[in-house]
Write an enzyme that holds these catalytic residues in place. Structure first.
Site: not given
Ligand code: GRF
Length: 224
Positions: A117, A144, A115, A153
């Site tokens: 974050h 991260s 994932n 998370d």
């Molecule tokens: C990103 O900011 C990521 O960190 C979070 O969700 C957002 C996804 O953005 N988990 P995208 O759909 O890849 O533009």
């Protein structure tokens, strides 16, 4: 799920709910020959996720599984796992997938679920990370990539990108700069996994056979 990647092949399923800019960064890194992974499919829980169009434009199979069509989280997660496993991936990548996943799902993909974050975990789990970092007067912020465990998370970190918060930053300006770094470290982490360089162990994540520190590998925004 099949065994770990046999470099140079690593089939990946990407889960999205929205814009899919991280998906795009992954697609671009593969197209540029910088990443040995192959995206077998993109699955979204929302039919209007723009990332589905990005996948289709790149010739990648897409699937929509609407969580609202299921009676509860467990039923959705079971259907999701069945759909993912149909593509026989070695890695599942959460790229803005806005669903909390059940313990059974997470355990099923243990060591093969990443994932991203938008904070320097373990700081600012959850939502509104950029505003919270500004409100707290933080001097640094970032993003991260981590292995997913049952703790939301949580999970051992693979890599973080750190950038300064500057005077006048707003949640929007900060989010924009963090996104640039997300698009750098997520393809990097997936590439490491696809090359068999990064893996999860009982003690944490390792890179090239070395246990990583709790922060994962730390990259600064100006690092080359
Ligand atoms: C990103 O900011 C990521 O960190 C979070 O969700 C957002 C996804 O953005 N988990 P995208 O759909 O890849 O533009």
């Amino acid at each position: 799920m099949p065994a770990a990647c046999q470099p140079p092949t690593c089939k990946v399923v990407v889960l999205i709910s929205g814009s899919g800019s991280n998906l795009q960064a992954l697609i671009d890194s593969i197209a540029a020959g910088e990443n040995p992974a192959t995206i077998a499919a993109v699955i979204s829980n929302r039919s209007d996720a723009y990332g589905l169009q990005r996948a289709q434009a790149a010739g990648i199979s897409t699937l929509v599984l609407d969580h609202k069509a299921f009676s509860d989280r467990v039923a959705f997660d079971q259907a999701l796992a069945a759909a993912i496993d149909g593509f026989e991936p070695q890695l599942v990548v959460l790229a803005g997938f806005m669903r909390i996943l059940s313990g059974d799902f997470v355990r099923h993909y243990q060591g093969r679920l990443l994932n991203i974050h938008p904070s320097l975990l373990p700081k600012y789990k959850g939502m509104h990370t950029h505003q919270r970092a500004i409100d707290d007067g933080e001097q640094e912020h970032g993003c991260s990539v981590h292995f997913v465990t049952e703790e939301l998370d949580g999970g051992p970190l693979v890599v973080q990108a750190v950038l300064p918060i500057v005077a006048g930053d707003t949640a929007e300006s900060l989010a924009q700069r963090v996104h640039v770094q997300e698009h750098r470290i997520y393809p990097q982490a997936v590439s490491w996994f696809a090359q068999g360089r990064v893996s999860l162990h009982a003690q944490g994540a390792s890179l090239d056979g070395q246990l990583l520190p709790a922060s994962g590998k730390v990259l600064h925004a100006l690092d080359g």
